[in-house]
Design a protein around this motif. Structure first.
Motif, PDB file in Angstrom:
ATOM      1  N   MET A  60     -18.215 -27.889   3.465  1.00  0.00           N
ATOM      2  CA  MET A  60     -19.499 -27.306   3.780  1.00  0.00           C
ATOM      3  C   MET A  60     -19.292 -26.161   4.769  1.00  0.00           C
ATOM      4  N   MET A  61     -19.912 -25.047   4.520  1.00  0.00           N
ATOM      5  CA  MET A  61     -19.773 -23.867   5.363  1.00  0.00           C
ATOM      6  C   MET A  61     -20.774 -23.914   6.516  1.00  0.00           C
ATOM      7  N   GLN A  62     -20.273 -23.668   7.746  1.00  0.00           N
ATOM      8  CA  GLN A  62     -21.156 -23.636   8.903  1.00  0.00           C
ATOM      9  C   GLN A  62     -21.544 -22.195   9.205  1.00  0.00           C
ATOM     10  N   LEU A  63     -22.779 -22.008   9.553  1.00  0.00           N
ATOM     11  CA  LEU A  63     -23.253 -20.677   9.924  1.00  0.00           C
ATOM     12  C   LEU A  63     -22.948 -20.431  11.392  1.00  0.00           C
ATOM     13  N   ASP A  64     -22.549 -19.233  11.710  1.00  0.00           N
ATOM     14  CA  ASP A  64     -22.265 -18.847  13.083  1.00  0.00           C
ATOM     15  C   ASP A  64     -23.501 -18.190  13.678  1.00  0.00           C
ATOM     16  N   HIS A  65     -24.229 -18.967  14.501  1.00  0.00           N
ATOM     17  CA  HIS A  65     -25.434 -18.430  15.130  1.00  0.00           C
ATOM     18  C   HIS A  65     -25.096 -17.639  16.384  1.00  0.00           C
ATOM     19  N   ALA A  66     -23.849 -17.708  16.845  1.00  0.00           N
ATOM     20  CA  ALA A  66     -23.460 -17.013  18.070  1.00  0.00           C
ATOM     21  C   ALA A  66     -23.415 -15.500  17.860  1.00  0.00           C
ATOM     22  N   GLY A  67     -23.092 -15.039  16.661  1.00  0.00           N
ATOM     23  CA  GLY A  67     -23.000 -13.604  16.394  1.00  0.00           C
ATOM     24  C   GLY A  67     -24.278 -12.854  16.710  1.00  0.00           C
ATOM     25  N   PRO A  68     -25.424 -13.269  16.139  1.00  0.00           N
ATOM     26  CA  PRO A  68     -26.676 -12.580  16.459  1.00  0.00           C
ATOM     27  C   PRO A  68     -27.044 -12.679  17.944  1.00  0.00           C
ATOM     28  N   LEU A  69     -26.737 -13.818  18.575  1.00  0.00           N
ATOM     29  CA  LEU A  69     -27.028 -13.950  20.003  1.00  0.00           C
ATOM     30  C   LEU A  69     -26.193 -12.969  20.819  1.00  0.00           C
ATOM     31  N   ARG A  70     -24.915 -12.870  20.492  1.00  0.00           N
ATOM     32  CA  ARG A  70     -24.043 -11.932  21.211  1.00  0.00           C
ATOM     33  C   ARG A  70     -24.532 -10.495  21.051  1.00  0.00           C
ATOM     34  N   TYR A  71     -24.937 -10.155  19.846  1.00  0.00           N
ATOM     35  CA  TYR A  71     -25.453  -8.804  19.591  1.00  0.00           C
ATOM     36  C   TYR A  71     -26.683  -8.532  20.454  1.00  0.00           C
ATOM     37  N   ARG A  72     -27.612  -9.463  20.491  1.00  0.00           N
ATOM     38  CA  ARG A  72     -28.835  -9.276  21.268  1.00  0.00           C
ATOM     39  C   ARG A  72     -28.547  -9.226  22.764  1.00  0.00           C
ATOM     40  N   ILE A  73     -27.579 -10.030  23.217  1.00  0.00           N
ATOM     41  CA  ILE A  73     -27.185 -10.001  24.626  1.00  0.00           C
ATOM     42  C   ILE A  73     -26.632  -8.622  24.984  1.00  0.00           C
ATOM     43  N   GLU A  74     -25.746  -8.104  24.159  1.00  0.00           N
ATOM     44  CA  GLU A  74     -25.165  -6.777  24.431  1.00  0.00           C
ATOM     45  C   GLU A  74     -26.225  -5.690  24.387  1.00  0.00           C
ATOM     46  N   HIS A  75     -27.164  -5.818  23.461  1.00  0.00           N
ATOM     47  CA  HIS A  75     -28.243  -4.839  23.376  1.00  0.00           C
ATOM     48  C   HIS A  75     -29.091  -4.890  24.644  1.00  0.00           C
ATOM     49  N   LEU A  76     -29.380  -6.082  25.156  1.00  0.00           N
ATOM     50  CA  LEU A  76     -30.136  -6.212  26.396  1.00  0.00           C
ATOM     51  C   LEU A  76     -29.351  -5.624  27.560  1.00  0.00           C
TER      52      LEU A  76
ATOM     53  N   GLY B 104     -26.480  -7.505  39.985  1.00  0.00           N
ATOM     54  CA  GLY B 104     -26.383  -8.945  40.205  1.00  0.00           C
ATOM     55  C   GLY B 104     -26.948  -9.792  39.088  1.00  0.00           C
ATOM     56  N   VAL B 105     -27.353  -9.184  37.975  1.00  0.00           N
ATOM     57  CA  VAL B 105     -27.936  -9.937  36.863  1.00  0.00           C
ATOM     58  C   VAL B 105     -26.859 -10.260  35.843  1.00  0.00           C
ATOM     59  N   ARG B 106     -26.757 -11.530  35.503  1.00  0.00           N
ATOM     60  CA  ARG B 106     -25.810 -11.988  34.487  1.00  0.00           C
ATOM     61  C   ARG B 106     -26.596 -12.468  33.273  1.00  0.00           C
ATOM     62  N   ILE B 107     -26.048 -12.226  32.099  1.00  0.00           N
ATOM     63  CA  ILE B 107     -26.667 -12.656  30.850  1.00  0.00           C
ATOM     64  C   ILE B 107     -25.602 -13.405  30.076  1.00  0.00           C
ATOM     65  N   GLU B 108     -25.874 -14.680  29.784  1.00  0.00           N
ATOM     66  CA  GLU B 108     -24.869 -15.525  29.133  1.00  0.00           C
ATOM     67  C   GLU B 108     -25.487 -16.361  28.036  1.00  0.00           C
ATOM     68  N   MET B 109     -24.652 -16.724  27.071  1.00  0.00           N
ATOM     69  CA  MET B 109     -25.048 -17.712  26.076  1.00  0.00           C
ATOM     70  C   MET B 109     -24.885 -19.073  26.713  1.00  0.00           C
ATOM     71  N   ARG B 110     -25.889 -19.911  26.577  1.00  0.00           N
ATOM     72  CA  ARG B 110     -25.842 -21.288  27.055  1.00  0.00           C
ATOM     73  C   ARG B 110     -26.343 -22.169  25.925  1.00  0.00           C
ATOM     74  N   GLY B 111     -25.416 -22.861  25.280  1.00  0.00           N
ATOM     75  CA  GLY B 111     -25.800 -23.673  24.134  1.00  0.00           C
ATOM     76  C   GLY B 111     -26.316 -22.782  23.022  1.00  0.00           C
ATOM     77  N   SER B 112     -27.509 -23.063  22.552  1.00  0.00           N
ATOM     78  CA  SER B 112     -28.087 -22.262  21.468  1.00  0.00           C
ATOM     79  C   SER B 112     -29.059 -21.210  21.995  1.00  0.00           C
ATOM     80  N   GLY B 113     -29.051 -20.990  23.313  1.00  0.00           N
ATOM     81  CA  GLY B 113     -29.967 -20.014  23.889  1.00  0.00           C
ATOM     82  C   GLY B 113     -29.257 -19.052  24.818  1.00  0.00           C
ATOM     83  N   ILE B 114     -30.054 -18.305  25.555  1.00  0.00           N
ATOM     84  CA  ILE B 114     -29.554 -17.266  26.450  1.00  0.00           C
ATOM     85  C   ILE B 114     -30.117 -17.516  27.838  1.00  0.00           C
ATOM     86  N   LEU B 115     -29.279 -17.315  28.850  1.00  0.00           N
ATOM     87  CA  LEU B 115     -29.690 -17.475  30.238  1.00  0.00           C
ATOM     88  C   LEU B 115     -29.486 -16.166  30.988  1.00  0.00           C
TER      89      LEU B 115
END
Length: 88
Positions: free
Chosen positions: A1-17, A30-41
């Motif tokens: 079974m193929m797993q979808l990589d949801h991190a790619g779109p999150l990384r793109y949106r983080i970099e865009h922000l 002093g602002v950090r933007i990170e992936m945390r689990g399935s969301g962004i912090l």
């Protein structure tokens, strides 16, 4: 079974922000933007409440439809309110 990589779109949106915050007149290092689990912090320290509000407004625009949360603190940049120590 193929797993979808949801991190790619999150990384793109983080970099865009990150890019947008760098282009705006905010300049908060002093602002950090990170992936945390399935969301962004977004976390860190900013200089003024107005700056925090601007960052949150931009984040809401750039991260619309994604789970995200923030922990942005306003740090004081005022000099201390005490007299200098007197040396004798």
């Amino acid at each position: 079974m193929m797993q979808l990589d949801h991190a790619g779109p999150l990384r793109y949106r983080i970099e865009h922000l990150r890019d947008r915050l760098a282009r705006e007149e905010i300049s908060e290092l002093g602002v950090r933007i990170e992936m945390r689990g399935s969301g962004i912090l977004l976390w860190g320290t900013v200089t003024t409440p107005a700056c925090r509000d601007a960052i949150l407004r931009i984040a809401a625009q750039e991260l619309a439809g994604l789970p995200w949360r923030q922990d942005l603190q306003v740090g004081g940049v005022q000099p201390p309110h005490h007299r200098p120590e007197e040396l004798s």
